[in-house]
Design a protein around this motif. Sequence first.
Motif, PDB file in Angstrom:
ATOM      1  N   HIS A 205       0.830  -1.135   0.105  1.00 29.29           N
ATOM      2  CA  HIS A 205       0.105  -0.058   0.023  1.00 29.29           C
ATOM      3  C   HIS A 205       0.668   1.292   0.093  1.00 29.29           C
ATOM      4  O   HIS A 205       2.006   1.356   0.412  1.00 29.29           O
ATOM      5  CB  HIS A 205      -0.897  -0.007   1.254  1.00 29.29           C
TER       6      HIS A 205
ATOM      7  N   THR B 208       4.154   6.031  -5.093  1.00 34.40           N
ATOM      8  CA  THR B 208       3.321   5.361  -5.891  1.00 34.40           C
ATOM      9  C   THR B 208       3.110   6.224  -6.980  1.00 34.40           C
ATOM     10  O   THR B 208       2.857   7.342  -7.047  1.00 34.40           O
ATOM     11  CB  THR B 208       1.817   5.441  -5.067  1.00 34.40           C
TER      12      THR B 208
ATOM     13  N   HIS C 211      -3.151  -3.196  -2.418  1.00 30.85           N
ATOM     14  CA  HIS C 211      -3.143  -4.372  -3.116  1.00 30.85           C
ATOM     15  C   HIS C 211      -3.030  -5.698  -2.243  1.00 30.85           C
ATOM     16  O   HIS C 211      -1.903  -5.633  -1.487  1.00 30.85           O
ATOM     17  CB  HIS C 211      -2.396  -4.634  -4.383  1.00 30.85           C
TER      18      HIS C 211
ATOM     19  N   VAL D 230      -2.764   3.522  -3.539  1.00 33.32           N
ATOM     20  CA  VAL D 230      -3.060   2.261  -4.028  1.00 33.32           C
ATOM     21  C   VAL D 230      -2.843   1.043  -2.855  1.00 33.32           C
ATOM     22  O   VAL D 230      -1.784   1.407  -1.980  1.00 33.32           O
ATOM     23  CB  VAL D 230      -1.971   1.847  -5.155  1.00 33.32           C
TER      24      VAL D 230
ATOM     25  N   HIS E 148      -3.285   9.989  -5.983  1.00 33.30           N
ATOM     26  CA  HIS E 148      -3.817   8.789  -5.995  1.00 33.30           C
ATOM     27  C   HIS E 148      -3.025   7.846  -4.967  1.00 33.30           C
ATOM     28  O   HIS E 148      -1.777   7.933  -4.600  1.00 33.30           O
ATOM     29  CB  HIS E 148      -3.403   7.972  -7.357  1.00 33.30           C
TER      30      HIS E 148
ATOM     31  N   VAL F 174      -7.303   9.812  -4.572  1.00 32.82           N
ATOM     32  CA  VAL F 174      -8.373   8.983  -5.172  1.00 32.82           C
ATOM     33  C   VAL F 174      -7.642   7.398  -4.749  1.00 32.82           C
ATOM     34  O   VAL F 174      -6.502   7.227  -5.115  1.00 32.82           O
ATOM     35  CB  VAL F 174      -8.528   8.626  -6.798  1.00 32.82           C
ATOM     36  N   LEU F 175      -8.439   6.719  -4.025  1.00 35.09           N
ATOM     37  CA  LEU F 175      -7.862   5.174  -3.726  1.00 35.09           C
ATOM     38  C   LEU F 175      -8.388   4.133  -4.585  1.00 35.09           C
ATOM     39  O   LEU F 175      -9.445   4.003  -5.134  1.00 35.09           O
ATOM     40  CB  LEU F 175      -8.620   4.811  -2.331  1.00 35.09           C
ATOM     41  N   HIS F 176      -7.324   3.288  -5.331  1.00 43.03           N
ATOM     42  CA  HIS F 176      -7.370   2.358  -5.957  1.00 43.03           C
ATOM     43  C   HIS F 176      -7.025   0.915  -5.181  1.00 43.03           C
ATOM     44  O   HIS F 176      -5.914   0.961  -4.782  1.00 43.03           O
ATOM     45  CB  HIS F 176      -6.119   2.432  -7.018  1.00 43.03           C
TER      46      HIS F 176
ATOM     47  N   SER G 148      -7.570  -3.326  -4.526  1.00 48.35           N
ATOM     48  CA  SER G 148      -7.567  -4.800  -5.406  1.00 48.35           C
ATOM     49  C   SER G 148      -7.122  -5.690  -4.373  1.00 48.35           C
ATOM     50  O   SER G 148      -6.438  -5.575  -3.428  1.00 48.35           O
ATOM     51  CB  SER G 148      -6.840  -4.601  -6.750  1.00 48.35           C
TER      52      SER G 148
ATOM     53  N   PHE H 246       1.288   6.874 -10.469  1.00 46.34           N
ATOM     54  CA  PHE H 246      -0.182   6.818 -11.165  1.00 46.34           C
ATOM     55  C   PHE H 246      -0.297   7.454 -12.825  1.00 46.34           C
ATOM     56  O   PHE H 246       0.062   8.537 -12.722  1.00 46.34           O
ATOM     57  CB  PHE H 246      -1.390   7.239 -10.086  1.00 46.34           C
TER      58      PHE H 246
END
Length: 119
Positions: A8, A48, A64, A62, A60, A100-102, A104, A50
Amino acid sequence: MPQITVDHTRLISFDREAFARALHEATVEIAAAKPEACKTQFRASDVTAFGYEDPDEGGHAVVHVTLGLLAGRTEEIKARLTEKVLELLREYIDEDDGYVLHASAEVRELDPSYRKFER
């Protein structure tokens, strides 16, 4: 087994211990893992990238989650588990309008060569 990693962006704020506990409980319930076998490692990243955005802008973030399980789970079980992971991320990651959170998640089968030891 299971081997769980959470990669993250460092700026994400969430209760890692509570998230891990809830994730372990879900993994036991959904994938029939043993509680004492659940291990989660968090890896925070300072940078990170993007798209073409300047990473210093921090627009952004992230996260995962990868769950490594021994072979034998159906595709339905794997899908249920990843959906639960996303639900838990929504619950445990603090909302922040600054980025913005991505998010997954995926389940991978551990290679048959997987071995472990404990001391």
